[in-house]
Design a protein around this motif. Structure first.
Motif, PDB file in Angstrom:
ATOM      1  N   PHE A  37     103.468 -10.945  88.478  1.00 56.45           N
ATOM      2  CA  PHE A  37     104.031 -12.278  88.278  1.00 56.45           C
ATOM      3  C   PHE A  37     102.924 -13.319  88.116  1.00 56.45           C
ATOM      4  O   PHE A  37     102.951 -14.144  87.199  1.00 56.45           O
ATOM      5  CB  PHE A  37     104.933 -12.653  89.456  1.00 56.45           C
ATOM      6  N   PHE A  38     101.928 -13.269  88.993  1.00 52.79           N
ATOM      7  CA  PHE A  38     100.837 -14.246  88.944  1.00 52.79           C
ATOM      8  C   PHE A  38      99.921 -14.017  87.740  1.00 52.79           C
ATOM      9  O   PHE A  38      99.586 -14.970  87.020  1.00 52.79           O
ATOM     10  CB  PHE A  38     100.034 -14.196  90.241  1.00 52.79           C
ATOM     11  N   THR A  39      99.492 -12.777  87.527  1.00 49.41           N
ATOM     12  CA  THR A  39      98.527 -12.517  86.448  1.00 49.41           C
ATOM     13  C   THR A  39      99.114 -12.804  85.068  1.00 49.41           C
ATOM     14  O   THR A  39      98.416 -13.327  84.189  1.00 49.41           O
ATOM     15  CB  THR A  39      98.025 -11.064  86.494  1.00 49.41           C
ATOM     16  N   CYS A  40     100.392 -12.468  84.876  1.00 50.24           N
ATOM     17  CA  CYS A  40     100.989 -12.657  83.548  1.00 50.24           C
ATOM     18  C   CYS A  40     101.464 -14.088  83.328  1.00 50.24           C
ATOM     19  O   CYS A  40     101.544 -14.537  82.180  1.00 50.24           O
ATOM     20  CB  CYS A  40     102.122 -11.653  83.338  1.00 50.24           C
ATOM     21  N   SER A  41     101.758 -14.812  84.408  1.00 50.51           N
ATOM     22  CA  SER A  41     102.009 -16.255  84.262  1.00 50.51           C
ATOM     23  C   SER A  41     100.722 -16.941  83.824  1.00 50.51           C
ATOM     24  O   SER A  41     100.723 -17.805  82.936  1.00 50.51           O
ATOM     25  CB  SER A  41     102.491 -16.851  85.589  1.00 50.51           C
TER      26      SER A  41
ATOM     27  N   MET B 259      99.591 -19.379  80.723  1.00 45.56           N
ATOM     28  CA  MET B 259      99.093 -20.695  81.124  1.00 45.56           C
ATOM     29  C   MET B 259      97.708 -20.979  80.543  1.00 45.56           C
ATOM     30  O   MET B 259      97.405 -22.113  80.136  1.00 45.56           O
ATOM     31  CB  MET B 259      99.044 -20.759  82.658  1.00 45.56           C
ATOM     32  N   TYR B 260      96.869 -19.944  80.507  1.00 45.37           N
ATOM     33  CA  TYR B 260      95.492 -20.115  80.018  1.00 45.37           C
ATOM     34  C   TYR B 260      95.203 -19.151  78.873  1.00 45.37           C
ATOM     35  O   TYR B 260      94.424 -18.227  78.996  1.00 45.37           O
ATOM     36  CB  TYR B 260      94.505 -19.901  81.162  1.00 45.37           C
TER      37      TYR B 260
ATOM     38  N   GLU C 190      89.196 -20.108  80.290  1.00 45.66           N
ATOM     39  CA  GLU C 190      89.998 -21.314  80.092  1.00 45.66           C
ATOM     40  C   GLU C 190      90.432 -21.933  81.415  1.00 45.66           C
ATOM     41  O   GLU C 190      90.563 -23.150  81.524  1.00 45.66           O
ATOM     42  CB  GLU C 190      91.248 -20.987  79.256  1.00 45.66           C
ATOM     43  N   GLY C 191      90.676 -21.086  82.420  1.00 43.95           N
ATOM     44  CA  GLY C 191      91.183 -21.587  83.689  1.00 43.95           C
ATOM     45  C   GLY C 191      90.108 -21.951  84.688  1.00 43.95           C
ATOM     46  O   GLY C 191      90.249 -22.917  85.446  1.00 43.95           O
TER      47      GLY C 191
ATOM     48  N   ILE D 247      92.048 -17.279  92.873  1.00 40.78           N
ATOM     49  CA  ILE D 247      91.535 -18.651  92.773  1.00 40.78           C
ATOM     50  C   ILE D 247      92.555 -19.575  92.106  1.00 40.78           C
ATOM     51  O   ILE D 247      92.747 -20.724  92.515  1.00 40.78           O
ATOM     52  CB  ILE D 247      90.197 -18.677  91.993  1.00 40.78           C
ATOM     53  N   LEU D 248      93.240 -19.050  91.073  1.00 43.65           N
ATOM     54  CA  LEU D 248      94.172 -19.867  90.287  1.00 43.65           C
ATOM     55  C   LEU D 248      95.621 -19.772  90.755  1.00 43.65           C
ATOM     56  O   LEU D 248      96.510 -20.389  90.154  1.00 43.65           O
ATOM     57  CB  LEU D 248      94.084 -19.465  88.806  1.00 43.65           C
TER      58      LEU D 248
END
Length: 455
Positions: A114-118, A122-123, A142-143, A434-435
């Motif tokens: 969920f986090f990595t693919c969001s 996003m970036y 980018e992030g 981190i993100l």
């Protein structure tokens, strides 16, 4: 002699890199994301299915693939030989208890996906031709900023190893050798010829680019999952009385490791996590490269879709494979490994050799779907390291690797790919942790809009 030294070096490196620090990063990091999410994404699985059905598709959104095509392509890469051969390796190496740790890895893997693919949406970045690109290397640059680019380069370089088609090609050729009972004296030649054939078929798809890969995967994935599930459910129906005993064995061995290892619990845990990582790739960084190409402006939307991957891959398909193998009883005295164990298990239960026939069909579909998809991952990594024009040459390296991998030993292949995966996980998980606050904020905003019918 050189190969033997290389074989030993790769085996030692794989054993070292998959030590406690990496497990803490991969599983500990995944567990943190699982808790940090507040389990909110898990409450929107129904919404994720609606997204997958195309309810929120907007064809003018940036990207190349629909939500369904992106998930199908990612699943085509994960629901493959790792589910058939990888599960057998987990049981042979770590015992039934390894399956429990595959489950645990899958649960935290859903949060990780969920986090990595969001973040992959996003970036997103762009290549020199203006095409949208996704993946950990772009999330990092980018992030996190250009000063983090060495970490992005580290991921892409490791990705050139981790996304090689070695395991799929090796186990596909071994399946055909076993099924057709090729004589020992002819095995090497037969594997070489099969490798060439597999390479030719694969090249017909991968040289068509990501859009062709996505369309082929979208058609293959539902068919391959249905055929396989029906076959395994038939085996479980025939061995229905053993299912409670099998689950008891899995849970007992998960905390003792007694089944095959005499109590080596650490090996059981590591084996389960490694095989789950190879199966669903959560935290490794491959899936974000595919989901990053989805046609959407909503990062959370794609994260929800991606979260379904580990559930389908590990919790469903891998579990059914494990139950079929354990129900057959073959695993206890079997001297082989990988796909040979799965074939023997199926044949032991299904009459008239149907097990080999059906499993061969499934293996062909599973292996080729993965072979088609993995080429895009390697191409993306090389394109990031160089440029799009140079990246296109990766497919030639990919095809040659298929032929070579068809004739070399399984344990070398496993150690090589495991090493690549371990190295890829380091920058992927670090950047995601981190993100993570960025994703949580975006998720809160998205679910609030959903609640107020403003999407």
């Amino acid at each position: 002699m050189i190969f033997l030294n290389l074989h030993d070096a790769v085996a030692q490196f794989s054993s070292w890199i998959w030590g406690i620090p990496l497990l803490i990063l991969l599983i500990g990091g995944g567990f943190f994301l699982f808790v940090y999410s507040g389990l909110v994404p898990f409450r929107y699985l129904g919404h994720a299915v609606n997204i997958l059905r195309g309810k929120y598709d907007k064809h003018n959104s940036p990207g190349d693939l629909s939500h369904y095509e992106a998930l199908s392509s990612a699943i085509a890469a994960t629901v493959g030989m790792g589910n058939i051969s990888g599960v057998a390796i987990a049981i042979a190496t770590g015992g039934p208890g390894a399956i429990f740790w595959m489950w645990m890895s899958a649960f935290v893997g859903m949060a990780t996906k969920f986090f990595t693919c969001s973040l992959a949406i996003m970036y997103r970045g762009k290549d020199e031709e203006g095409n949208i690109k996704g993946g950990p290397m772009y999330v990092i640059t980018e992030g996190l900023g250009k000063q983090w680019k060495p970490l992005a380069i580290f991921f892409a370089a490791a990705g050139l190893i981790g996304t090689l088609p070695a395991f799929q090609a090796n186990q596909l050729t071994q399946t055909l050798i076993d099924v057709f009972q090729v004589k020992e004296s002819n095995v090497l030649t037969s594997k070489f010829l099969l490798g060439i054939t597999i390479a030719i078929i694969t090249s017909l798809v991968i040289f068509g680019g990501i859009k062709r890969i996505g369309k082929v995967a979208a058609k293959m994935v539902p068919m391959m999952v249905v055929i396989y599930l029906v076959t395994v459910l038939t085996i479980l129906f025939l061995k229905f009385d053993q299912i409670p005993t099998i689950f008891s064995l899995i849970f007992d061995d998960a905390s003792s490791g007694r089944a095959v290892l005499g109590g080596a619990l650490g090996t059981v845990i590591i084996t389960g996590i490694k095989r789950a990582a190879f199966s669903n790739e959560a935290g490794i960084g491959t899936a974000p490269m595919m989901h990053g190409t989805a046609k959407t402006n909503e990062p959370i939307r794609e994260g929800l879709v991606a979260m379904l991957g580990p559930a389908i891959d590990t919790l469903l398909v891998c579990t059914l494979t494990a139950l079929a193998i354990l129900a057959s009883g073959v695993w206890q005295n079997f001297e082989g490994n990988g796909i040979s164990l799965t074939l023997s298990s199926f044949d032991n239960v299904l009459p008239y050799g149907l097990g080999s026939v059906i499993l061969t069909i499934c293996v062909l579909i599973f292996a080729f779907s993965t072979l088609f998809t993995y080429s895009f991952y390697g191409y993306s990594c090389l394109s990031f390291l160089t440029n799009t024009k140079t990246g296109k040459y990766y497919n030639y390296i990919y095809i040659i690797t298929i032929v070579i991998a068809s004739v070399i030993k399984l344990d070398f292949v496993i150690n090589l790919i495991d090493s690549g995966y371990a190295l890829m996980a380091i920058p992927t998980v670090i950047s995601t942790l981190i993100l993570a606050p960025k994703v949580k904020k975006a998720a809160n905003d998205y679910f609030l809009k959903l609640k107020n019918n403003k999407l």
